[in-house]
Every structure is written in structure tokens, then in C-alpha cells.
Scaffold this motif. Sequence first.
Motif, short mmCIF file in Angstrom:
data_model
loop_
_atom_site.label_atom_id
_atom_site.label_comp_id
_atom_site.label_asym_id
_atom_site.label_seq_id
_atom_site.Cartn_x
_atom_site.Cartn_y
_atom_site.Cartn_z
N CYS A 171 0.88 -1.29 -0.04
CA CYS A 171 -0.12 -0.16 -0.07
C CYS A 171 0.72 1.31 0.04
O CYS A 171 1.61 1.63 1.13
N GLY A 172 1.00 1.80 -1.25
CA GLY A 172 1.88 3.15 -1.28
C GLY A 172 0.98 4.03 -1.70
O GLY A 172 -0.29 4.16 -1.38
N THR A 173 1.26 4.63 -3.03
CA THR A 173 0.40 5.64 -3.71
C THR A 173 -0.96 4.87 -4.06
O THR A 173 -1.96 5.21 -3.95
N GLY A 174 -0.62 3.81 -4.76
CA GLY A 174 -1.67 2.65 -5.14
C GLY A 174 -1.41 1.26 -4.27
O GLY A 174 -0.80 1.71 -3.18
N ALA A 175 -2.42 0.22 -4.58
CA ALA A 175 -2.13 -0.91 -3.86
C ALA A 175 -2.44 -2.15 -4.55
O ALA A 175 -3.25 -1.93 -5.66
N VAL A 181 -5.57 11.49 7.57
CA VAL A 181 -6.43 10.47 8.36
C VAL A 181 -5.67 9.88 9.52
O VAL A 181 -6.56 9.98 10.58
N PHE A 182 -4.53 9.52 9.48
CA PHE A 182 -3.88 8.95 10.65
C PHE A 182 -3.75 10.12 11.49
O PHE A 182 -3.76 9.88 12.75
N GLN A 183 -3.57 11.63 11.34
CA GLN A 183 -3.61 12.39 12.23
C GLN A 183 -4.95 12.48 12.95
O GLN A 183 -5.00 12.66 14.05
N SER A 231 -4.64 1.95 -0.34
CA SER A 231 -3.63 2.73 -0.87
C SER A 231 -3.88 4.25 -0.18
O SER A 231 -4.81 4.64 0.51
N GLY A 232 -2.65 4.92 -0.44
CA GLY A 232 -2.64 6.48 -0.15
C GLY A 232 -3.67 7.18 -0.53
O GLY A 232 -4.42 7.78 -0.40
N TYR A 233 -3.85 6.85 -2.22
CA TYR A 233 -4.89 7.37 -2.95
C TYR A 233 -6.28 7.19 -2.55
O TYR A 233 -7.14 7.99 -2.10
N VAL A 256 -3.24 13.63 -4.23
CA VAL A 256 -4.39 12.95 -3.32
C VAL A 256 -3.86 11.97 -2.27
O VAL A 256 -4.31 11.94 -1.07
N ALA A 257 -2.92 11.07 -2.64
CA ALA A 257 -2.44 10.27 -1.54
C ALA A 257 -1.81 10.75 -0.56
O ALA A 257 -1.83 10.29 0.42
N ALA A 258 -1.20 12.14 -0.97
CA ALA A 258 -0.43 12.71 0.16
C ALA A 258 -1.64 13.22 1.32
O ALA A 258 -1.18 13.65 2.75
N ALA A 271 3.69 -4.06 3.32
CA ALA A 271 4.90 -3.32 2.75
C ALA A 271 4.37 -1.96 2.00
O ALA A 271 3.02 -1.82 1.59
N GLY A 272 5.20 -0.99 2.23
CA GLY A 272 4.57 0.51 1.48
C GLY A 272 4.45 1.27 2.45
O GLY A 272 4.21 1.27 3.75
N GLY A 273 4.41 2.53 2.06
CA GLY A 273 4.31 3.81 2.91
C GLY A 273 3.29 3.81 4.00
O GLY A 273 3.48 4.44 5.18
N ILE A 274 2.05 3.47 3.62
CA ILE A 274 0.98 3.42 4.58
C ILE A 274 1.17 2.74 5.92
O ILE A 274 0.45 2.98 6.83
N PHE A 275 1.84 1.49 5.78
CA PHE A 275 1.96 0.66 6.77
C PHE A 275 3.19 1.18 7.81
O PHE A 275 3.48 0.39 8.79
N GLN A 276 3.56 2.44 7.60
CA GLN A 276 4.43 3.11 8.55
C GLN A 276 3.37 3.34 9.56
O GLN A 276 4.03 3.64 10.78
N ASN A 277 2.32 3.49 9.51
CA ASN A 277 1.42 3.89 10.59
C ASN A 277 0.98 2.44 11.47
O ASN A 277 0.33 1.70 10.61
N ASP A 278 1.10 2.58 12.72
CA ASP A 278 0.88 1.14 13.19
C ASP A 278 -0.48 1.13 13.49
O ASP A 278 -1.09 -0.21 13.69
N1 LIG Z 1 4.41 7.70 8.21
C1 LIG Z 1 3.53 7.58 7.30
N2 LIG Z 1 2.58 6.89 7.95
C2 LIG Z 1 1.44 6.56 7.05
N3 LIG Z 1 1.26 6.76 5.88
C3 LIG Z 1 2.44 7.27 5.35
C4 LIG Z 1 3.74 7.53 5.97
N4 LIG Z 1 4.73 8.17 5.03
C5 LIG Z 1 4.19 8.52 3.85
N5 LIG Z 1 2.80 7.58 3.89
C6 LIG Z 1 1.75 7.57 2.73
O1 LIG Z 1 2.37 6.59 2.11
C7 LIG Z 1 2.19 6.74 0.36
C8 LIG Z 1 3.38 6.56 -0.21
O2 LIG Z 1 3.96 5.41 -0.08
P1 LIG Z 1 5.18 4.56 -0.88
O3 LIG Z 1 6.36 5.81 -0.90
O4 LIG Z 1 5.33 3.40 -0.68
O5 LIG Z 1 4.46 4.92 -2.27
P2 LIG Z 1 5.04 4.87 -3.78
O6 LIG Z 1 6.20 4.00 -4.01
O7 LIG Z 1 5.30 6.17 -4.24
O8 LIG Z 1 3.80 4.18 -4.74
P3 LIG Z 1 3.44 2.66 -5.37
O9 LIG Z 1 3.96 1.78 -4.39
O10 LIG Z 1 2.15 2.97 -5.41
O11 LIG Z 1 4.42 3.09 -6.46
C9 LIG Z 1 1.48 8.03 0.35
O12 LIG Z 1 -0.02 8.01 0.46
C10 LIG Z 1 1.89 8.63 2.03
O13 LIG Z 1 0.76 9.19 2.35
#
Ligand SMILES: Nc1ncnc2c1ncn2[C@@H]1O[C@H](COP(=O)(O)OP(=O)(O)OP(=O)(O)O)[C@@H](O)[C@H]1O
Length: 325
Positions: free
Chosen positions: A125-129, A216-218, A155-157, A209-211, A262-269
Motif C-alpha cells: 500500500c503506497g500511492t496505489g495498492a 487520516v492518521f492524524q 492505498s494512499g490514494y 491525493v495520496a498525500a 509493505a509500502g508507506g501506508i504501513f508506517q502507521n501502526d
Molecule cells: N509515516 C507514514 N504513515 C502513514 N502513511 C504514510 C507515511 N509516510 C508516507 N505515507 C503514505 O504512503 C504513501 C506513499 O507510499 P510509498 O512511498 O510506498 O508509495 P510509492 O512507492 O510512491 O507508490 P506505489 O508503491 O504505489 O508505486 C503516501 O500515500 C503517503 O501519504
Amino acid sequence: MYILGVDGGGTKTKAFLFHKTKGFLWETEAEASNPHSTSYTHSTKVVSQIIDKAYASNHLSENADLSLGLGIAGLGRKEDQRKWLECFQETSSYGHSLNEIVIENDGAIALYSETYGEDGIVSICGTGAVTLGIHQTKTDRVGGWGHVIGGDPGSGYDLGSQALIAVFNQLDGLGPKTALTNLILNGEGLHQIEELIPIIYQHFEKQRVAAFAKYVFQAVDLEDDIAIKITQKAAKQIANRGKILFERLFQTMERDVPFILAGGIFQNDFIVKKVKDELTLTPSLKVLKSQNSPVIGSIVLVLKQQGYSPEEIKKMLINRGKEVQ
Ligand SMILES: Nc1ncnc2c1ncn2[C@@H]1O[C@H](COP(=O)(O)OP(=O)(O)OP(=O)(O)O)[C@@H](O)[C@H]1O
């Protein structure tokens, strides 16, 4: 024996150089190499330039025995992997000189970076999922069809657009008051919610949009009901996709199956915990938050191809100069 591991994404490409006895030696970053969002020629050129840089780094001698492990976004299908290899062989001076070239998509390396080559399921789960499962020779996926088709749940989106819907619902009187409104106004430096419209639509980018997912987490931290519901729904959808792949690929399996987040979204516990909660009735799926860089998984691809077991690969990679568990 040297291995260059490459994680080729839609925004950037990362690479590590590893030696079986010397450990991790060198790393670099380059531009995007997803062949579908750039081109096959561009993608192979990026990888070829990384190899040039690896030689120039003085860690590799001219006649070094070098293998290449590639996890490249967009290369899920065998036909696409073959096409990439043909293009590399035609265009790169390294096309025929390397020891081994193993190609998979970026999902496979996200999984293997944690399992060291063991089969399992990964939710990215990053920008997409996308959710991907690998069992022996079978690979299967659920989702990842882009934000227009299904909205890439989890996803972030997805989270970002749900946050925007909630604040516009509040504005229209269609939904309850939510802490998201003030968080977005303050975070974006706006006076009115309507000011979001040009920000979103004038040069539409799904990353923008994903940004908004961070709000949501705040808001979850402020115990906002809407934000908690958005996160719970996403966690349920992520867990459900894992269960579907578990049933399709691992139903007859006796032992536990790793489910890597895996991916940015799961940085949130909080969302990690919610996914775990959703899977308490599926105890065979062992949820693990990803700790390692996916580039590690591209090195695993080569070691796996050479016949090493996950235990042997783990021993080879841990405490060798990279942030491996
Ligand atoms: N600390 C955090 N807690 C929760 N979400 C976060 C955090 N840091 C970044 N993100 C979210 O993670 C997403 C980006 O994740 P990541 O960097 O894995 O994506 P990407 O590699 O650009 O996308 P994709 O994997 O879809 O190609 C964004 O939506 C961002 O808002």
C-alpha cells in the motif's frame, strides 16, 4: 560472486551491490524504470547505467562474476519479463556478459525481502495498492488496477480521497463533523475547504491525493470517528484481499503463511494493528510489517535461483552492512 539487486519503481530505481562473503558493498539510486510508465528501452538503459556506475565505484573488477536480480514494477507477466530481457540483450553491452539475470515484479521482491525467498502473500500500500501471492510456481494477485478501477483500497490514494470526501460531505451537510476539516485547512494553509478544488483538479496527480492520507492518521490520533472508520474499512479490505489469495493459493498448506505489509501506508501502526485484528480468525496467515528495503528481495531472487534455502539466504544477508533484520 557479486549480485546487483535492483528495485525498479514508477518514481525511482534503487540498487544494492552484494558479495556473498564481503556483504553489502555499495548502493545507488536512479530515475524511474517501470517500462509501462516509461518504455522498455528507457528501463533497460536505467539498469545498464546502474551497472556502469557499479563498475565505476571500484567495488567490481572488470572480470568480476556479476549476477543481476531485478524487481521491476509492471513486469508481472512472463511475456513482459521476456520482452524486457530481449530489449536488454539488444541494447546493453551487458546483455550477454552477466552470469545470471533473474527478473520479477516489484511485488515479488517486497515479499522476498522479508521471507528470504519463502512463499507467501504481500500487500503493498503506497500511492496505489496491490496484493500478491506466490506459491511454488504459481503467482496470483488481487487489485492494483489503478485508482480509476476500484480506487486501490488501502492505498494512499484511497485514504486521501476518503478524507477529501469526508470534508466535502461536512461542507455540504451530507456527513458529520470531522477533525479532518481543520487538519486539512491548517496542514495545507487554507482558509476555506473550497480552495482544495484547484489544488486537486488543476494538475491532477494521484500522488497529490495520496498525500492527504496523512491527515487520516492524524485524525485517528485525535480519535475522530470518521478517520477511524476510513482506516478500519481500508484494513478490512486489505485483510480480505489477503484471505482471498490465501484461499486461492495456500488452502492445503499445513504450515503458517507469511502476510507481509509493505509500502508507506504501513508506517502507521494503527492500520497495521487493524489488519491484524481483521485476521484473528485466519490464524494461519502470519501478519508481518515489512522492515527491510525491497532491494534486499532482488538479491534474494538470485540466491533463490542458485538453489539456496530461505534459512541459508537469511544467514547470508543478515548483519552484513544493511538494515536487514
Ligand atoms: N509515516 C507514514 N504513515 C502513514 N502513511 C504514510 C507515511 N509516510 C508516507 N505515507 C503514505 O504512503 C504513501 C506513499 O507510499 P510509498 O512511498 O510506498 O508509495 P510509492 O512507492 O510512491 O507508490 P506505489 O508503491 O504505489 O508505486 C503516501 O500515500 C503517503 O501519504
